[in-house]
Design a protein around this motif. Structure first.
Motif, PDB file in Angstrom:
ATOM      1  N   GLY A  68       8.807  22.554   8.224  1.00 31.58           N
ATOM      2  CA  GLY A  68       8.633  21.307   7.560  1.00 31.58           C
ATOM      3  C   GLY A  68       7.617  20.314   8.086  1.00 31.58           C
ATOM      4  N   LYS A  69       7.452  20.356   9.474  1.00 33.68           N
ATOM      5  CA  LYS A  69       6.499  19.743  10.117  1.00 33.68           C
ATOM      6  C   LYS A  69       4.982  20.223   9.648  1.00 33.68           C
ATOM      7  CE  LYS A  69       4.698  17.722  14.694  1.00 33.68           C
ATOM      8  NZ  LYS A  69       3.393  18.167  14.056  1.00 33.68           N
ATOM      9  N   ALA A  70       4.920  21.738   9.579  1.00 36.03           N
ATOM     10  CA  ALA A  70       3.715  22.318   9.382  1.00 36.03           C
ATOM     11  C   ALA A  70       3.122  21.709   7.857  1.00 36.03           C
ATOM     12  CB  ALA A  70       3.677  23.834   9.339  1.00 36.03           C
ATOM     13  N   PHE A  71       4.309  21.597   6.974  1.00 39.36           N
ATOM     14  CA  PHE A  71       4.088  21.541   5.427  1.00 39.36           C
ATOM     15  C   PHE A  71       3.623  20.076   5.451  1.00 39.36           C
ATOM     16  CE2 PHE A  71       5.481  19.095   1.720  1.00 39.36           C
ATOM     17  CZ  PHE A  71       4.761  20.014   0.808  1.00 39.36           C
ATOM     18  N   LEU A  72       3.946  19.114   6.106  1.00 38.71           N
ATOM     19  CA  LEU A  72       3.611  17.616   6.150  1.00 38.71           C
ATOM     20  C   LEU A  72       2.364  17.524   6.849  1.00 38.71           C
ATOM     21  CD1 LEU A  72       7.021  15.540   7.153  1.00 38.71           C
ATOM     22  CD2 LEU A  72       5.833  15.880   4.841  1.00 38.71           C
ATOM     23  N   ASP A  73       1.910  18.088   7.691  1.00 40.63           N
ATOM     24  CA  ASP A  73       0.662  18.043   8.336  1.00 40.63           C
ATOM     25  C   ASP A  73      -0.245  18.408   7.586  1.00 40.63           C
ATOM     26  OD1 ASP A  73       2.022  17.133  10.993  1.00 40.63           O
ATOM     27  OD2 ASP A  73       1.676  19.318  11.824  1.00 40.63           O
ATOM     28  N   ALA A  74      -0.277  19.581   6.804  1.00 40.93           N
ATOM     29  CA  ALA A  74      -0.974  20.257   5.923  1.00 40.93           C
ATOM     30  C   ALA A  74      -1.299  19.252   4.550  1.00 40.93           C
ATOM     31  CB  ALA A  74      -0.728  21.689   5.489  1.00 40.93           C
ATOM     32  N   ASP A 133       0.500  -1.387  -0.001  1.00 46.00           N
ATOM     33  CA  ASP A 133       0.013   0.004   0.025  1.00 46.00           C
ATOM     34  C   ASP A 133       1.043   1.019   0.053  1.00 46.00           C
ATOM     35  OD1 ASP A 133       1.049  -0.352   2.689  1.00 46.00           O
ATOM     36  OD2 ASP A 133      -0.838   0.364   3.531  1.00 46.00           O
ATOM     37  N   ALA A 134       2.217   1.153  -0.128  1.00 43.55           N
ATOM     38  CA  ALA A 134       3.090   2.390  -0.293  1.00 43.55           C
ATOM     39  C   ALA A 134       2.810   3.256  -1.363  1.00 43.55           C
ATOM     40  CB  ALA A 134       4.643   1.757  -0.002  1.00 43.55           C
ATOM     41  N   CYS A 135       2.574   4.466  -1.193  1.00 38.36           N
ATOM     42  CA  CYS A 135       2.268   5.325  -2.552  1.00 38.36           C
ATOM     43  C   CYS A 135       3.267   6.447  -2.541  1.00 38.36           C
ATOM     44  CB  CYS A 135       0.962   5.684  -2.342  1.00 38.36           C
ATOM     45  SG  CYS A 135       0.520   7.021  -3.466  1.00 38.36           S
ATOM     46  N   LEU A 136       3.199   7.309  -1.261  1.00 37.52           N
ATOM     47  CA  LEU A 136       3.789   8.705  -1.219  1.00 37.52           C
ATOM     48  C   LEU A 136       4.582   8.819  -0.312  1.00 37.52           C
ATOM     49  CD1 LEU A 136       1.784  11.859  -1.607  1.00 37.52           C
ATOM     50  CD2 LEU A 136       3.276  11.735   0.006  1.00 37.52           C
ATOM     51  N   ALA A 137       5.902   9.183  -0.346  1.00 38.78           N
ATOM     52  CA  ALA A 137       7.010   9.605   0.706  1.00 38.78           C
ATOM     53  C   ALA A 137       6.865  11.257   0.619  1.00 38.78           C
ATOM     54  CB  ALA A 137       8.376   9.396   0.176  1.00 38.78           C
ATOM     55  N   GLY A 138       6.593  11.803   1.790  1.00 36.65           N
ATOM     56  CA  GLY A 138       6.517  13.257   2.046  1.00 36.65           C
ATOM     57  C   GLY A 138       7.647  13.618   2.814  1.00 36.65           C
ATOM     58  N   PHE A 139       8.204  14.874   2.292  1.00 35.89           N
ATOM     59  CA  PHE A 139       9.532  15.199   3.021  1.00 35.89           C
ATOM     60  C   PHE A 139       9.389  16.975   3.297  1.00 35.89           C
ATOM     61  CE2 PHE A 139      11.247  11.621   0.707  1.00 35.89           C
ATOM     62  CZ  PHE A 139      12.731  11.454   1.322  1.00 35.89           C
ATOM     63  N   GLY A 140       9.801  16.907   4.732  1.00 37.66           N
ATOM     64  CA  GLY A 140       9.748  18.331   5.178  1.00 37.66           C
ATOM     65  C   GLY A 140      10.825  19.387   4.941  1.00 37.66           C
ATOM     66  N   THR A 141      11.846  18.745   4.161  1.00 38.15           N
ATOM     67  CA  THR A 141      12.980  19.522   3.672  1.00 38.15           C
ATOM     68  C   THR A 141      13.057  19.298   1.970  1.00 38.15           C
ATOM     69  OG1 THR A 141      14.495  17.919   4.134  1.00 38.15           O
ATOM     70  CG2 THR A 141      14.215  19.263   5.959  1.00 38.15           C
ATOM     71  N   ALA A 142      13.745  20.001   1.549  1.00 37.02           N
ATOM     72  CA  ALA A 142      14.289  19.761   0.007  1.00 37.02           C
ATOM     73  C   ALA A 142      15.172  18.839   0.162  1.00 37.02           C
ATOM     74  CB  ALA A 142      14.911  21.164  -0.439  1.00 37.02           C
ATOM     75  N   PRO A 143      15.489  18.038  -1.177  1.00 37.30           N
ATOM     76  CA  PRO A 143      16.266  17.183  -1.348  1.00 37.30           C
ATOM     77  C   PRO A 143      17.828  17.319  -0.896  1.00 37.30           C
ATOM     78  CG  PRO A 143      14.937  17.300  -3.007  1.00 37.30           C
ATOM     79  CD  PRO A 143      14.691  18.424  -2.308  1.00 37.30           C
ATOM     80  N   ALA A 144      18.259  18.902  -1.052  1.00 37.88           N
ATOM     81  CA  ALA A 144      19.473  19.132  -0.754  1.00 37.88           C
ATOM     82  C   ALA A 144      20.051  19.058   0.732  1.00 37.88           C
ATOM     83  CB  ALA A 144      19.940  20.574  -1.241  1.00 37.88           C
TER      84      ALA A 144
END
Length: 565
Positions: free
Chosen positions: A495-501, A443-454
């Motif tokens: 980053g946390k606020a972004f992932l929460d939303a 059921d894996a679909c989406l990986a959400g990151f609170g930071t940019a890849p760099a």
């Protein structure tokens, strides 16, 4: 009364024996003396008119010996099926007590009232009788007296409908309007399963009522979400983690929040949990059928001829066929205009009315490029990502083996009603190896990151998501730039606020619909200065949308890639 459907009438041999109340979808509590005279009790929920009686069996009791003064007058009934109604909500211990009497309401089934009737009472004093009962007295002198048929009835707070105890005895005379109730903390002494259903006193009545109302609404609406993920998004850093086995339902997650959390942060967690659930309920319903994407693919790469040059190839896909549009090596300062003009030219190859999709295939070190912010036309400064659904893909993932794995994953995702997100917090506490295992689950679909890849600390996690491979990756270019472990999950972390939303917004969106939904978010962010979705980047990779590049390699072999003057 609120949530009246959980009130139960207990019958033996076709006759009313007393009352009870539903505390889990398949568990009813009543008095032991109500079910002492026969096997095979049945339970009727009178607030569900026309519903048949439900067979039940006694699975636990408090050790009651048969006398009206004996202790442990509690029986636990297990129904032969789960009921599609919300169980009773329990109040914190001692909620019925206070400096001013609180009105209590009882719903029972005395003779002549098979459909049920109400009685209003209050607690005489906080003193427990024999450490077992609280005395009840009528709220009004001429009110309904407790009588046979009220035994086992829930005693509820009149203003909230929450249960504070159970009627176990009446005065024995219609002229004396008092009786006894067993409070919930005593009931839990005899049946430990009740302990996890009694909320702590750290939550306000209004907050408890709001959360229960939202859970009931979500259950009726059939909202699909991962309760453990919803809890994790709402929890404070020092709140306990969700159980390893997860939560069986939204109800169990809400009860965990109400009953297991205490202290100053408990109220904040309840509020955040409710906010996220409310956001899910207000997520616009999307059409169940997946769009028939007709993509325009923009492939960018290092030219090998210098840092100032970029290799470009633009193609259009229509009805399973790839149509080359143009290719060349472009000076970087002219790249935006060149790509914009070729995207416009590519539209003439698309089937009229098809769902257009602009996809940028980029080298891994360019995946954070803000291609969605490029101007859409020479005379229109609207960002490209606010005009068309726009995604990025990793050029390295276009090899045959990765495409094979991704195709199999997308066939599974077609059956999912929403995009299940695995959070990678800005501090990256999870080992990359464990992340790989999670991304390989069915059921894996989406990986959400609170930071940019760099970000140095999360870069290994990002690379792991790409190679797992995760079908969808979302991050914020404006996310937390700390990348430090001690920042992960802290209040105020961008980053946390972004992932929460993000979790609240996308969990009910089918994976195939994500490009269109991200388009809507980008439009909102372009119109609102403080919108959380500023800088959102979507890596979305469904190989079925694109013709196999190896099948068309020969067609491009004779097309020279030459500098553009």
């Amino acid at each position: 009364m609120k949530s009246a459907e959980w009130h139960a009438r207990i019958e033996l041999h076709g006759q009313v024996a007393g009352a009870g109340f539903l505390v889990t979808p398949s568990t009813v509590l009543t008095c032991a003396h109500v079910v002492q005279d026969g096997d095979g009790p049945t339970v009727t929920f009178t607030e569900l008119p026309g519903s048949p009686a439900v067979p039940a069996r006694v699975v636990a009791h408090g050790g009651w010996s048969g006398s009206s003064t004996d202790l442990g007058d509690l029986a636990v009934l297990e129904l032969d099926r789960e009921m599609p109604i919300a169980p009773a909500a329990l109040a914190p211990v001692d909620a019925a007590l206070g400096t001013s009497p609180r009105k209590l309401v009882v719903y029972g089934f005395p003779a002549g009232f098979d459909e049920g009737t109400l009685a209003e009472y209050r607690v005489t004093a906080p003193q427990l009788i024999k450490r077992e009962w609280l005395q009840l007295e009528a709220w009004h002198p001429g009110g309904q007296a407790l009588a046979p048929g009220f035994s086992g009835a829930a005693v509820t707070l009149a203003d909230t409908g929450e249960v504070v105890g159970m009627v176990t005895a009446a005065a024995g005379s219609r002229d004396v309007r008092n009786g006894r109730m067993m409070p919930t903390q005593v009931m839990a002494r005899y049946w430990p399963g009740l302990e996890s259903l009694v909320p702590t006193s750290d939550h306000a009545s209004a907050d408890r009522a709001r959360l229960r109302g939202l859970v009931e609404k979500a259950a009726r609406a059939g909202v699909d979400c991962d309760p453990a993920r919803l809890y994790s998004a709402a929890a404070d850093p020092f709140d306990p983690p969700p159980p390893e086995e997860g939560f069986a339902s939204l109800w169990s997650a809400a009860l965990f929040v109400l009953c297991e959390l205490d202290g100053p942060g408990a109220a904040r967690t309840v509020s955040r949990f409710a906010d996220r659930l409310e956001a899910l309920l207000h997520t616009p319903v999307v059409e169940p059928s997946a769009p028939d994407w007709s993509p325009i693919l923009v492939e960018l790469g290092h030219s090998g001829a210098g840092d100032g040059l970029v290799r470009v190839e633009v193609s259009a896909y229509s009805e399973g066929r790839r149509h080359p549009v143009d290719s060349g090596t472009v000076e970087q300062h002219r790249l935006h205009a060149y790509v914009r003009d070729r995207i416009e030219a590519a539209f003439r190859y698309l089937t009229p009315g098809a769902d257009e999709l602009v996809a940028f295939a980029l080298p891994r070190d360019w995946l954070d490029w803000p291609v969605d912010l490029w101007e859409s036309a020479p005379d229109d400064t609207t960002p490209l990502g606010c005009v068309y659904p726009l995604v990025v893909t990793d050029h390295a993932r276009r090899k045959a083996s990765t495409r094979h794995v991704l195709t199999r994953a997308w066939k599974r995702l077609d059956a999912l009603p929403g995009a299940r997100m695995h959070r990678v917090e800005c501090g990256g506490p999870e080992e990359p190896g464990r992340l790989r295992m999670r991304m390989r689950r069915p059921d894996a679909c989406l990986a959400g990151f609170g930071t940019a890849p760099a970000a140095s600390r999360t870069r290994p996690h990002f690379d792991t998501s790409l190679t797992a491979p995760a079908p969808v990756i979302v991050w914020s270019r404006d996310g937390c730039d700390s990348g430090q472990e001690e920042c992960a999950g802290a209040d105020g972390c961008t980053g946390k606020a972004f992932l929460d939303a993000l979790d609240a917004c996308l969990s009910a969106v089918p994976p195939a619909e994500l490009p269109r939904h991200i388009l809507a978010l980008r439009e909102e962010a372009d119109a609102e200065e403080d919108h959380w979705a500023h800088g959102i980047q979507l890596l979305w990779d469904d190989p079925r949308v694109f013709t196999d590049p190896h099948a068309v390699a020969a067609a491009h072999a004779g097309s020279p890639v030459s500098p553009v003057s």
